[in-house]
Structures are given as C-alpha cells and as structure tokens.
Design an enzyme around this catalytic site. Structure first.
Site, PDB file in Angstrom:
ATOM      1  N   HIS A 153       0.825  -1.212   0.000  1.00 22.58           N
ATOM      2  CA  HIS A 153       0.000   0.000   0.000  1.00 22.58           C
ATOM      3  C   HIS A 153       0.861   1.265   0.000  1.00 22.58           C
ATOM      4  CE1 HIS A 153      -0.622  -0.561   4.654  1.00 22.58           C
ATOM      5  NE2 HIS A 153       0.630  -0.668   4.317  1.00 22.58           N
ATOM      6  N   ASN A 154       0.421   2.229  -0.776  1.00 20.41           N
ATOM      7  CA  ASN A 154       1.077   3.544  -0.864  1.00 20.41           C
ATOM      8  C   ASN A 154       2.471   3.501  -1.502  1.00 20.41           C
ATOM      9  OD1 ASN A 154      -0.983   3.923   1.547  1.00 20.41           O
ATOM     10  ND2 ASN A 154      -0.528   5.942   0.700  1.00 20.41           N
TER      11      ASN A 154
END
Lengths: 344, 344, 344
Positions: free
Chosen positions: B234-235
């Site tokens: 994520h990210n």
C-alpha cells in the site's frame, strides 16, 4: 475395505487380526477403524500412543503396533493406500449450459465442463477432461485426455496440454513473456508470439505463471511437478521428472534438465543451461550453467560442499578480527624487543 | 509479406533475393519461409546451420547468412518485425450478453467484454478496451482506452487505469494493504480507503498483486513494466519507465524512481526512497534509501562494486583460518625462542 | 461528522475550534475539511505545511497544528477514525440468479452472492457472508458468518472458514499439497485427502496459496493475518495472532506459534517447530526449530544479534586479507633476522 483385502491389494504382509478400515489418518489423529503409516522416523514417538487400527511400517517397527502392514517403503505404500481411499473432488458432471463454448470448439467424450468456463474458437478438449468454473481457454488451446483444470486456470491462445496433466487453481499459462526493447521512441513491447507446451502427467501448482515464448515454445517435460507461485519466463525449457518447489523463479530462455530438484524460492538467471539430475538448495541464486548431477547452494550458488563449508565457518568470522588484533600486538612487541636489542 | 516489402517497412538494407515470408522463428527452428534474427552473440553458433529464409543481423554477420536484413539494433528491429506478423489474441468481439454489467456503468465505443466479466456500478470503460472473462471491476473503476484486461483480472473499487495498459491474467489491483494496529483489544484492521492508479502504457504481469493505499493512492507511472507475481504494498509509488522483474516485493510507502530496473526476487523494505535510474541486482534485499543512478546488489544491498568484490573474496575465506593458524604458530615459536635467549 | 463528535467517539481530547470533517487524508494531501494523523516521526516534516483541518497527534506535537486530536497511540486512533469514515466495498446485494448454486447448498440470512460464483453440493454459507464473482466453493466447504470472499477466491472441497474471515482476490485454499513418491514405476502422486481450516478473524492476502493437508488439516489460527502471494504447504499449522508478510513460503508440516511475525520473502523449511512470539527478519531462510520469543535473521537464520554483528563486520572483510599479508611479511622479516643472528 478390510485390512486383509488392503494388504492383498498392496501386496504387503499383514500382522494382527482383520478389521474394517474406513479411512486413513496420521498416527496422532487416526481412530481405531483407520489406517496410518510411519515413514519419517521423526514421528516414531507417536507409535506407542496411536489409536490407529493398523499402521504401515518398516519391519523394524512391526512389533510396536497392534496391527502392522509391513513395507520396505512405507511412504510409497501409504501413497498407494491413499489412492484406494481418496474420494473424487468436485461433484459436477457433464457440460454445463452455463459455460461459454464457442461453436467450433471440439469437446471429447465424457468431458466435464463447469459453469462459467469460457472456451474460445478452435479449442480441442480430449476425452475425460475436467474443466472447473472460471477457466479460460484461448483460441487454439489443446487439452489432452484425463487432464484436470481446477477453477480459474487460464490457458492463453495456442497453449498445448498433454494427457493426464493436473493444473491447480489460478495458474496462468501463456501470458506474454517480459520482453521489451528500449528505443529512442521509448520502451517498445516485443510481441510474444510463441506458446506454452506441457508434457504428459505434469502437475502445476496454484497461482503459478508460465509465460508463452517470444518465438517457439516454453516447454515442461513429461512427469515434471511444479509447485505453487512458481514463475517460468518465456522460452524456458524444463526437462522430464523434475521437481520445482514453491516460489521458484526461472528467467527467460534457461533450460533445466531431467530429474532435477529446485528447492523453494530458488532464482535462476536467464539464458543458462542446468544439466540433468541437478539439485539446487532453497533460496539459492543461480547465475552460471550447472553440470549434470551437481548439487549447489547459496546465492550466488556454488558447489554444495563448498557452500556448507562456508556456512560452517560463518560463526567464526567475528573471531578473525580478535585473532588478527592479537597477532598484530604480539608481532609489534617482538619487533620492539628486536629493535631495542639491536640498539643495545 | 515479401522480404523486400519487410525491408522497406523496417527501413533496413537487404542482401539476397526476395522471398515470401510467412512468419518468424528462432535460428534453431525457423524454416525456409520464415524470418529469424541474431541479437545475442551467444547464439551465433546457430547461424551456419539455420534453415531460416532470412535473418536480421548486425553488419558483422551479414556474410554468414543466405539473406540478411542488416541492422545496427537487431533486437529492436526483430521486435518491430514481430509486430507486423503477430496475430491478435482472442476472437470474441462486442459486449457479451453473458457478462454482468451494472446498468449505470459506461461502456465506450468498440469495447469487447467477454462472458462472465462482472462490472459494478459507476464503472467507466473507455473506447477499444478489451475485458476478458472472469474479470471483476469494482464500483468507480475507470479503464482508459485501448487497455486490455486478460482473464480473471480483479480491479477493486476506485482503481484507475490509464490508456494503453495491459494487465495479464489473474493480477489483482486494489486489494487491501496489509495494515493493522495492535491494541489492548487485540489486532485491529486499519481500513484501506485509498486506491490504485496506473499510468499510460503500463504492463502488469500475471498473478501480480498491487495493494490499494491506506489513504491517497498506490501509483505506477507511465511506461513502467511489471512482471509476474510481483507484490507492491500500500502507498508504494513507482515512477515512469521502470522495470520490475518477476517475484519482486516492495513494502508499503516506498517510492521507486523513473528508469529503474529491479531484477527478479528483489525485496525492498517499507518507507524508503529509491532514486531515478537505479539498478538493483537479483535477490537483493534493500533496507536503505538509494541515490539516483546507483547500482546495488546483495542482501542487505550495497554498492554493486563492493558487492562483487565481496563475492570474489568469498572462496578465499576458508583460507583465512589456515593463514591465521600458521601465523599464530610461527609467532609462538619466535616468542619461545626469544624467551629462551633472554633466559640464556 | 464534526471534529467534536469524532473526538467524543474516539474518547480523545480535542484542541481548536469545531469543523465539519468529510474524510481522512495524509498530511501531504489532506484538505481543510479532512482529518489527518502523524504516527511515524519520519513524516513530522509535513506537519507545518499540512492543509488538514485537524490532525491526530501525540501530545508533543499538539502545538504544531491548528486543530489537534491528542492521542498516546496516534496510529491506533487513526485506524479507529478510518473505520468511521470507510465506505463499504461493492454494491451488489442479495443472491444473484447468475450464480451457480447447487440445490443442496445452504445459504444463510442476508448473504450476498455475486454473479458467476460457483457453489457446489454440500456447501454451507452462514449469515451475512459476502461472496464476490468468480469464487469457487467445492463440495463440503463451510464459510462462517460475516466472512468475505473477494473475487476469484477458490476454496477447494472441505475447506472450513470460521467467522469474520477476509480472503482477498485470487487466493486459493485447499489445492493439493506437493506430495509425490519416487517408485520404480516413476513419480507417483500422493493423494492429498486432508483439508484447510481457517480460524476466526483471519485475513488472507491476494493470490496467496494455502494447500490442503495430505491427512488431517492445514490450519491457520484465530486472528492471524497473511499478506499477498504467501505459500503455506500441506499440513502447516499457524498459531493465533501471527503476521505473515508478503511472499513468505512455509514448507510442509511446519508449525508456527502464536504472536509471531514473519517478514517479507522469508522461507521456512519443512517439519520445523517455530515457537510463540518469534520474529523472523526479511528474506531469512529458516532451517532449524526456533525457540519461543526469539528474533532471528539471515539465510540460514541465526539469532538476530549475531546476524547484525555479522552484517556489521562484512565491510571489513576485504581488510582481513591486507592485514594477513602485512603480518605474514613482518613475521617473515623477523624470522629472517632471527636466523641470520643465529648463524652469526
């Protein structure tokens, strides 16, 4: 099935009275109407306590259980017994009207096709094949007789699967290889126009990816067994009866011989030649060709004996610096003494 | 297509008589009506024996074949030739009535949607997109024009795919990132409320997983190419024109620059900044930021020259202990002699 | 929701005027009507410039922002806030007539079943379960209440999923373990007749593979969280509240305890016992049992302190050879001198 019937079918000597057998279990969990086995001596501790009705054991353990099927190869005979007790997976039969089958696809006798399979033009499916839900078979795909495609298997166009192949759920065969060329205009895709060819009795694990060749074929030889989450790049060729354990990655155009074992998480660089009967230890990184019958380990991989020697020395490395310092001091002391004596 | 026509289209000089070309093959397998190429000198041994009707070669090899297309960049020109010969994958056309398409989804002109695709509310599919069977597009997903989603691709809610993107079978974009917090009540899930954004002309491999952001977006820049079985946490943000080879894993919130190459099975820790034009060798483990234009290798990864030097020394390590022992003995002998002389 | 309402619901002290909050964003991107948070001090540099309407911060940062929600555990409280703002994924409701559901399957109250799910005989689905498109549930599968199966999840026969489990897209549970025996007749498959059992509140990542047991069960304990592209072999048992990060591979019959963390790309050999509260560093290769509460790293994995010491020494290795050569020369010089003196 009774114990005596089982002994007869397996061709094994039986000690103890006959009983009805309803299934197979581990030494730890099998009940009095279940068969068990002891193959790995590590688990011999469970022998005295087992509730199993009968146990397949090596002769040396025959006296330790109430009823014994005596075997020189307990694991193999356990496998054979298991085949007699195993129930068929899946219950759907016939060709589902909920599948999409292109009118010119050819479906063999006694094939099973689940709902929501998608079968394109020119596909040929031989007799007794089972295709679960969510599978996609691209144009020109051929699936040999008795092969099983578990749910959501994808065979891109022109993939060729021989007889008796098992492909577990989510495996993708025939996606484009990773081929690009850097030009002045930017990164250009090299079309991947070859295919994937899988030999007889191959097994391929869940979510494994085998890329199509840029030209010719990416191939897997008869009897080879591939575990889950493995990556075979474009134009890889794997020989016969080779084992490739989970999460191994083999880069493009590398050839692997017959009878090899690649342990888990091994990586092999591209354009290499790995001989026959080669064993590669877990997490190894292979950057060079490997000769027939070699065993290698480490990253980069070297001869296994060398690798093990290097590992054995590792705990002694911190000691090197102490020994060096001690030597340097002692030598300095000697030199000083020497110098003083000379002056004197 | 004839050889002369092909030469004209590629802008290459041709030596030898014209012939009809029906396809492209490797030097090893191409027949007399097929084109082949020599890019990697390793395969020059096949040149004298090839049956290929014509070969794309560097000028230095032009005399070695019957008919040559002379190229300063044989691999690039082979790629361009292949684009002229490549056949379209899949034969299905139009929007299948066997797909599930939510009434408020917007489907562009000339889109192809296979049976058993599932397209939720608020999805926007631009012109000339192809969506194979078994794909799932969650609420709010946007797929840019000319993009192709191969079978069983999953785009969870709000995933945004730009133009000309290719996503191979089984890839999953927008599954929840791996975010939890340990509280006194136990392990709590951190909802993952961001999304995934994929730039133009990106290619994503089979069974690759790109997690949605906890907040904001996980992003992949224009022209970046990602191989099979890759994990982006994520990210993560990946720049433009970067290559990420098979089985690489990039942990959450790490940023990768433009023009990088991450070789197979590399692991990168979280919250790191990898600069532009960085090359990371196979199986490396990256635990620190990396400056622009660096090349690194090893686990933990260090400057590549240092890594190679360390590797080169490795076979000499066992020797260290022999040299140390020899030194220690010799020094002890000297000290003894010295002591005896002093006593004398 | 207003800031004051949020503060009340989270039980946090609030500094600054009340405002309407419409969502949550990062410090870098949140707007004036969004909440943000600072958990990792690495991102404190964004605090002075943030446009966020309010920020969840540790008391030491409370003065640095216009409006603060003061928390001793900002990451946990951010997670709780996010749960209040998170929107539900997917919009489909009820049981789709486009799913295939065997007549004897039992579907609980308020279950959601998307089009193109395939549910076999004897399946039991409890209340409030959500099953997305392309999922396959084999005969005898049981899915506990409130569990969610994202698209294309495959649960092979007899897989048992407890309550509140989340399985991300493309995960495959219950494919055959990798079990073969070499006999004189060739390689024989060992039927895999056990199953997979998943405890309460487990989360399983995208494209992860968990093999069924050869006998008994492969098990994952309550509260354990497994990331994407992980491999669990047959008869693996994972305890409670353990974290298994992306691309980890665990070989057959290995047991992992409660409260462990296995970092990314770790490999664990088969038939091992890993204790409770064990932490295994990234890319480690575990070849031996590990005692409770240990932290290990490296391949092969050793005690973490030893591993870090070994890493710290690595840059000094080239120096060893220089020091050895210098010592050898000095010693040779001393010996020569000694010999000459003795001759004299």
């Amino acid at each position: 099935m009774t114990l005596f019937e089982l002994a007869a079918r397996l061709g094994l000597e039986c000690r103890g009275e006959d009983i009805e057998l309803k299934g197979i279990g581990t030494l730890e969990h099998a009940g009095p109407s279940e068969l068990s086995f002891l193959a790995n001596p590590k688990y011999a501790e469970f022998l005295p306590k087992t509730q199993a009705g009968a146990v397949i054991v090596h002769p040396e353990y025959a006296d330790k259980v109430q009823r014994a099927l005596i075997s020189m190869q307990p694991y193999q005979d356990f496998g054979r017994a298991l085949q007699l007790f195993a129930k068929k997976k899946g219950v759907f039969q016939g060709v589902s009207p909920l599948a999409f089958i292109h009118p010119d696809a050819k479906i063999g006798e006694n094939a099973t096709i689940y709902p929501f399979a998608c079968i394109e033009s020119g596909v040929v499916i031989d007799d007794n094949v089972v295709i679960y839900s969510g599978c996609y078979l691209g144009p020109g795909v051929h699936v040999g007789s008795r092969s099983v495609l578990y749910p959501n298997v994808v065979l891109m166009d022109d993939t060729h699967i021989d007889e008796g192949v098992i492909i577990h759920a989510g495996a993708v065969l025939g996606a484009d290889g990773f081929g690009f060329s850097k030009t002045e205009a930017g990164i250009e895709k090299i079309p991947q126009t070859g295919n994937v060819q899988i030999g007889r009795n191959v097994e391929i694990g869940a979510n494994t990816a085998i890329d199509r060749a840029v030209l010719d074929s990416t191939t897997v030889g008869d009897g080879t067994k591939i575990d889950n989450l493995v990556q075979l790049g474009h134009n890889v060729r794997v020989g016969k009866n080779t084992f490739i354990v989970s999460q191994v990655g083999i880069s493009g155009s590398t050839h692997i011989g017959d009878g090899c074992t690649l342990a888990g998480q091994v990586g092999v660089a591209g354009h290499l030649h790995i001989g026959n009967n080669v064993t590669i230890g877990p997490q190894s990184g292979v950057a060079k060709d490997i000769a027939d019958s070699s065993t290698v380990g480490g990253s980069p991989a070297v001869d296994y004996a060398t690798f093990m020697k290097t590992l054995a020395l590792m705990p002694k490395y911190p000691d090197i610096f102490k020994r060096l310092s001690k030597l340097e001091k002692a030598l300095a002391a000697l030199e000083t003494e020497q110098n003083e004596r000379e002056k004197a």
